[in-house]
Design a protein around this motif. Structure first.
Motif, PDB file in Angstrom:
ATOM      1  N   ASN A   1       8.921  24.120  30.823  1.00 35.29           N
ATOM      2  CA  ASN A   1       8.347  25.225  31.604  1.00 35.29           C
ATOM      3  C   ASN A   1       9.299  25.664  32.715  1.00 35.29           C
ATOM      4  N   ASN A   2       9.979  24.706  33.334  1.00 35.65           N
ATOM      5  CA  ASN A   2      10.950  25.042  34.381  1.00 35.65           C
ATOM      6  C   ASN A   2      12.094  25.884  33.822  1.00 35.65           C
ATOM      7  N   TYR A   3      12.551  25.538  32.616  1.00 37.25           N
ATOM      8  CA  TYR A   3      13.615  26.327  31.980  1.00 37.25           C
ATOM      9  C   TYR A   3      13.108  27.740  31.676  1.00 37.25           C
ATOM     10  N   GLY A   4      11.843  27.833  31.257  1.00 37.64           N
ATOM     11  CA  GLY A   4      11.267  29.148  30.998  1.00 37.64           C
ATOM     12  C   GLY A   4      11.197  30.006  32.253  1.00 37.64           C
ATOM     13  N   LEU A   5      10.802  29.389  33.375  1.00 40.80           N
ATOM     14  CA  LEU A   5      10.735  30.117  34.644  1.00 40.80           C
ATOM     15  C   LEU A   5      12.125  30.541  35.103  1.00 40.80           C
ATOM     16  N   ALA A   6      13.108  29.671  34.907  1.00 42.24           N
ATOM     17  CA  ALA A   6      14.484  29.995  35.285  1.00 42.24           C
ATOM     18  C   ALA A   6      14.980  31.198  34.485  1.00 42.24           C
ATOM     19  N   LEU A   7      14.721  31.189  33.175  1.00 39.41           N
ATOM     20  CA  LEU A   7      15.175  32.301  32.330  1.00 39.41           C
ATOM     21  C   LEU A   7      14.515  33.610  32.748  1.00 39.41           C
ATOM     22  N   LYS A   8      13.226  33.579  33.085  1.00 40.00           N
ATOM     23  CA  LYS A   8      12.542  34.790  33.546  1.00 40.00           C
ATOM     24  C   LYS A   8      13.161  35.307  34.840  1.00 40.00           C
ATOM     25  N   SER A   9      13.543  34.370  35.720  1.00 42.14           N
ATOM     26  CA  SER A   9      14.178  34.763  36.978  1.00 42.14           C
ATOM     27  C   SER A   9      15.535  35.420  36.723  1.00 42.14           C
ATOM     28  N   PHE A  10      16.322  34.837  35.808  1.00 43.06           N
ATOM     29  CA  PHE A  10      17.626  35.415  35.472  1.00 43.06           C
ATOM     30  C   PHE A  10      17.446  36.779  34.805  1.00 43.06           C
ATOM     31  N   ALA A  11      16.372  36.917  34.030  1.00 45.33           N
ATOM     32  CA  ALA A  11      16.105  38.194  33.364  1.00 45.33           C
ATOM     33  C   ALA A  11      15.818  39.291  34.390  1.00 45.33           C
TER      34      ALA A  11
END
Length: 418
Positions: A130-140
């Motif tokens: 989930n943390n990786y998913g949140l990070a990717l959304k932030s980078f997006a």
């Protein structure tokens, strides 16, 4: 036949194990390793009769009508050869991963995060995924602010300048440096994995001296003082929910700061008359070669909580507490644990607000245990063993320091030589 190494070969073969209705056989890409002796066949879109395969592939000079088909087969073989030669030592799983994806996926940020999230979920590391998913959304969101789709972002573009811009963007958005640090550390892991798998040269690694430095944020010490613990323990809950939250918070504190997930995963077979023994769920998948069993001796308070909330079944493999059913899939289990943790946090905070105490969470129980032990004269090594830490540096981060009363008592006693 193209040689990958002395021990490995790649070739195109006609798979004659089963003839198709049209009288032809599928063409397969054959990869063979002699150490260990193993063969795998990978499908292609081609199918030929034995005569066609011989005329197209096995002959030295195919007729002009077959030359284009032969070139396409050669391209498949050469691509496989190129992928295999990057692997030292050769590994079928990594070979397949590289072979069956688009050429640029190996350095595509969005693709690599997707693969990492799938990998973490397969290991039941739901929270980390989930943390990786949140990070990717932030980078997006950051990429969109720079007029670029995250699907098009490559590791080659994530350089020192990009990372500095991202940090500035996050701070302007009101995000903390702690959040920035958490997200960028996932990106650092993605880079290391890509370098390890030879997707990108180590020279493109944008972190370290002279490059981008991941923010180091000192964590706020999450420990209550002796007086605050006493005040919270003696506080009278105003509802059954507050009572339950307080009970489980202090159960965690009394049992070596055991976290909520480990509490909810305790089984009857982990229980003894005066102690519980368990492995931390967090370390089972990360420290398999050095698992440390934690032993917690139960005081009267802890025994009372177990008696108060224990499930009816005493079967060895059944759970002590009935918050979980024990048969949930990892995602559902993670959700239930998260919801129960949120329940404790919500109601323990109400008690704290009522009694003018710091606003705390379940994590404070673990820190408060570590700090209380040391302030009472326990060694850092004892705390390390009690918490199940493999690193002393991790344990030190749990200690909130000595309070003013302890420092004053020490100053008063320092000249007492009796």
């Amino acid at each position: 036949m193209s040689k990958v190494s002395v021990d490995n070969t790649i070739s195109m073969v006609l798979d004659k194990r089963r003839k198709k209705k049209n009288g032809k056989y599928p063409v397969k890409l054959r990869v063979f390793t002699s150490t260990p002796r193993k063969q795998k066949l990978y499908p292609t879109r081609f199918e030929f009769s034995e005569e066609e395969f011989s005329s197209i592939w096995e002959t030295v000079r195919p007729r002009s009508t077959y030359k284009q088909t032969r070139k396409m087969l050669q391209a498949i073989e050469q691509n496989a050869w190129s992928v295999a030669n990057e692997l030292e030592p050769f590994d079928f799983e990594l070979f397949e991963k590289k072979l069956f994806r688009k050429r640029r996926d190996g350095t595509n940020v969005s693709y690599l995060y997707g693969e990492r999230i799938k990998e973490l979920r397969s290991m039941d590391k739901i929270n980390t995924a989930n943390n990786y998913g949140l990070a990717l959304k932030s980078f997006a969101r950051f990429s969109e602010s720079e007029k670029k789709k995250i699907e098009e972002l490559s590791l080659f573009e994530v350089n020192t300048n990009w990372l500095n811009r991202y940090e500035h963007y996050m701070v302007e958005q009101g995000k903390s440096l702690t959040t920035v640090s958490i997200y960028i550390r996932t990106l650092k892991t993605i880079f290391n994995k890509a370098i390890e798998e030879k997707e990108i040269e180590s020279g493109y690694f944008p972190f370290g001296k002279g490059k981008y430095i991941v923010p180091k944020v000192s964590n706020k010490k999450k420990a209550l003082t002796k007086e605050q613990l006493k005040q919270l323990f003696e506080a009278r809950p105003k509802s059954p929910q507050e009572e339950k939250a307080k009970d489980f918070w202090f159960f965690s504190f009394a049992c070596n700061g055991i976290n909520i997930k480990d509490i909810l995963l305790l089984k009857n077979k982990d229980m003894d008359d005066d102690k519980i023994t368990f492995y931390r769920a967090k370390t089972i998948s990360t420290s398999k070669g050095n698992l440390k069993k934690i032993t917690v001796y139960l005081n009267e308070f802890a025994k009372e909580i177990i008696h108060k909330y224990r499930s009816k079944s005493l079967a060895p493999n059944d759970l002590v507490f009935s918050v979980l059913e024990g048969e949930e899939n990892p995602v559902k289990q993670h959700t239930k644990i998260k919801n129960f943790t949120r329940f404790i946090n919500q109601h323990i905070r109400k008690i704290c607000e009522e009694h003018d105490l710091p606003i705390i969470s379940t994590y404070w129980a673990r820190h408060s245990f570590a700090t209380t032990v040391i302030r009472k004269g326990g060694s850092m090594e004892f705390v390390q063993e009690s918490l199940g830490h493999s690193s002393m540096n991790t344990t030190k981060a749990y200690f909130a320091g000595f309070d003013d009363n302890t420092k004053k008592d020490f100053a008063d006693q320092i000249m007492n030589f009796g």
